[in-house]
Enzyme design. Structure first.
Site, PDB file in Angstrom:
ATOM      1  N   TRP A   1      55.147  39.038  44.629  1.00 26.32           N
ATOM      2  CA  TRP A   1      54.595  38.059  46.136  1.00 26.32           C
ATOM      3  C   TRP A   1      55.772  36.525  45.706  1.00 26.32           C
ATOM      4  CZ3 TRP A   1      50.984  33.746  45.747  1.00 26.32           C
ATOM      5  CH2 TRP A   1      50.794  32.855  47.151  1.00 26.32           C
TER       6      TRP A   1
ATOM      7  N   ASP B   1      45.617  39.415  40.540  1.00 24.59           N
ATOM      8  CA  ASP B   1      45.482  38.575  41.300  1.00 24.59           C
ATOM      9  C   ASP B   1      44.863  39.450  42.492  1.00 24.59           C
ATOM     10  OD1 ASP B   1      45.932  37.022  43.680  1.00 24.59           O
ATOM     11  OD2 ASP B   1      48.629  37.070  44.064  1.00 24.59           O
TER      12      ASP B   1
ATOM     13  N   ALA C   1      43.973  39.007  45.897  1.00 25.91           N
ATOM     14  CA  ALA C   1      43.792  38.221  47.492  1.00 25.91           C
ATOM     15  C   ALA C   1      43.558  38.769  48.799  1.00 25.91           C
ATOM     16  CB  ALA C   1      44.689  37.151  47.958  1.00 25.91           C
TER      17      ALA C   1
ATOM     18  N   LYS D   1      42.389  35.448  53.376  1.00 26.70           N
ATOM     19  CA  LYS D   1      43.172  36.431  54.523  1.00 26.70           C
ATOM     20  C   LYS D   1      41.133  37.199  54.766  1.00 26.70           C
ATOM     21  CE  LYS D   1      47.028  35.842  53.637  1.00 26.70           C
ATOM     22  NZ  LYS D   1      48.115  36.233  52.273  1.00 26.70           N
TER      23      LYS D   1
HETATM   24  C1  LIG Z   1      49.220  38.098  46.273  1.00 23.94           C
HETATM   25  C2  LIG Z   1      48.978  36.620  46.997  1.00 23.94           C
HETATM   26  N1  LIG Z   1      48.151  36.280  46.110  1.00 23.94           N
HETATM   27  C3  LIG Z   1      47.532  35.443  46.090  1.00 23.94           C
HETATM   28  C4  LIG Z   1      47.891  34.022  47.475  1.00 23.94           C
HETATM   29  C5  LIG Z   1      46.824  33.455  47.470  1.00 23.94           C
HETATM   30  O1  LIG Z   1      46.757  32.773  48.438  1.00 23.94           O
HETATM   31  P1  LIG Z   1      45.771  31.594  49.261  1.00 23.94           P
HETATM   32  O2  LIG Z   1      45.981  30.075  48.092  1.00 23.94           O
HETATM   33  O3  LIG Z   1      46.042  30.946  50.713  1.00 23.94           O
HETATM   34  O4  LIG Z   1      44.510  31.667  48.979  1.00 23.94           O
HETATM   35  C6  LIG Z   1      48.317  35.319  48.674  1.00 23.94           C
HETATM   36  C7  LIG Z   1      48.681  34.777  49.831  1.00 23.94           C
HETATM   37  O5  LIG Z   1      48.966  35.114  50.906  1.00 23.94           O
HETATM   38  C8  LIG Z   1      49.353  36.672  48.015  1.00 23.94           C
HETATM   39  O6  LIG Z   1      49.530  37.512  49.434  1.00 23.94           O
END
Ligand SMILES: Cc1ncc(COP(=O)(O)O)c(C=O)c1O
Length: 387
Positions: free
Chosen positions: A114, A195, A197, A230
């Site tokens: 990402w 991670d 998510a 999400k």
């Molecule tokens: C792989 C991954 N990690 C972490 C996040 C963190 O998202 P947020 O800070 O919006 O909770 C995302 C959001 O797109 C993600 O795709």
């Protein structure tokens, strides 16, 4: 995003965004969230500060949801959880914690990963390296190369691992691969930073945490960054958490005190509203059931669109290899096309993706799947070398 908005074509399709879309193209407020939000507003008597660690009941529920009720680290008092501003907040606090523990450590991130991982972890001053993860043109994991690379990491180095629904590839480890990875991490004394998510976007809340549980049962130290953007659709409310697992109960207390010091130095306290909503849902069996159903509906819609696009693309290209879109998980997959093909899809067909050919499958609708497949097939076949 700006180009998509400015495109007047009625055919335009946005596969570039990073958020879930329902059949009407909306990113909805979940019913369970609406109900919990009303209750939170009705019950709230103050806007005074909560705490740097956030809400205790939220942290307890998240820890159990992610690690499971029977986790050894929880029973041994080695796990600590703090609420953070989204998953990004957890990643950033985690990065600062790692740097404070050892500034010379290297953090290994997947190739590809990402886009925000690099700035979130790198801007804390940590050295980043990449481990091979996925071969986009071949639509395959590079698991043996991944293990080979990690086997050469130095003791104490950190490995960032997508817990499920890998972004951007949609390719996850199977249980045997998780086991092999856990063994390598333990043998080489590497620290996993997981991670999470998209819990609930692949199979369900429990199965999607299986990798996290398997690894964290075996290693002495680990970090888990959690996002509810999400799975609760709480994107703008910034709801997340960081779990730390330490070697001993006393180390866990010391780690928590470091984490809180870091949080105070960055944002002082996490926002409360989204976490109050989430905690209300987690504590109510009725709302939790409703959430599970709504989560299932989101997951099923994505799986349906994966199957539909895969079928149409296999037919249009005459190449069964595109079935990978059906079998991968989560919101994203890589088409495996060149930047030029991505540009032609945008300029000739009004189909928008990120330059690495990442598709958000929640951007596919039953009425546009065939158009998207035909357009992709035309450009992929045109891009193939003749003969
Ligand atoms: C792989 C991954 N990690 C972490 C996040 C963190 O998202 P947020 O800070 O919006 O909770 C995302 C959001 O797109 C993600 O795709």
């Amino acid at each position: 995003m700006a180009k998509f908005r400015a495109d007047p074509s009625p055919l335009k399709v946005d596969l570039g965004v990073g958020v879930y879309r329902d059949l009407s193209g909306n990113t909805p407020v979940l019913g369970c969230v609406r109900r919990a939000e009303q209750a939170v507003l009705a019950e709230q008597t103050t806007k005074s500060y909560v705490a740097a660690a956030g809400r205790e009941e939220f942290n307890g529920a998240v820890e159990e949801m992610v690690l499971g009720a029977a986790h050894t680290a929880r029973k041994g008092g080695r796990a600590r959880t703090v609420q953070t501003p989204g998953g990004c907040g957890a990643l950033r606090v985690g990065a600062e914690l790692i740097r404070a523990a050892d500034p010379d450590v290297t953090v290994y991130i997947s190739e590809p990963t990402w886009g925000n991982h690099t700035p979130l972890l790198g801007s804390s001053g940590l050295r980043l390296e990449r481990y091979p993860y996925y071969d986009a043109p071949a639509h395959q994991l590079r698991f043996s190369s991944m293990l080979e690379r990690l086997d050469r990491a130095a003791e104490g180095d950190v490995v960032l691992i997508h817990a499920c629904c890998h972004n951007p590839t949609g390719a996850d480890l199977d249980p045997a691969q998780w086991q092999a990875l856990a063994q390598l991490l333990t043998r080489r004394r590497l620290v996993p930073f997981l991670d999470l998510a998209y819990q609930g976007f692949a199979v369900d809340l429990d199965v999607d945490a299986a990798g996290v549980r398997l690894v964290t049962e075996q290693v002495p130290e680990a970090l888990v960054a959690i996002s509810f953007s999400k799975n609760l659709g709480l994107y703008r409310e910034r709801v997340g958490a960081l779990i730390t697992i330490s070697e001993s109960e006393s180390r866990a207390d010391a780690t928590l005190s470091h984490v809180l010091q870091i949080a105070r130095s960055i944002y002082s306290m996490p926002p409360d509203h989204g976490a109050a909503i989430a905690a209300h849902i987690f504590a109510s069996s009725t709302l939790k059931r409703e959430w599970t159903l709504e989560l299932t509906a989101m997951r099923t819609r994505i799986a349906d669109m994966r199957a539909l696009l895969a079928r149409q693309l296999c037919r249009a290209t005459g190449d069964e290899a595109f079935d990978f879109i059906r079998t991968q998980r989560g919101m994203f997959s890589l088409l495996g096309a060149s930047v030029q093909t991505v540009e032609r899809l945008r300029d000739k067909h009004h189909i928008y993706m990120t330059p690495d050919s990442r598709m958000n499958l929640a951007g596919i609708m039953p009425h546009n799947a065939s158009y998207v497949a035909q357009s992709m097939a035309a450009e992929l076949l045109a891009a193939q070398p003749v003969g």
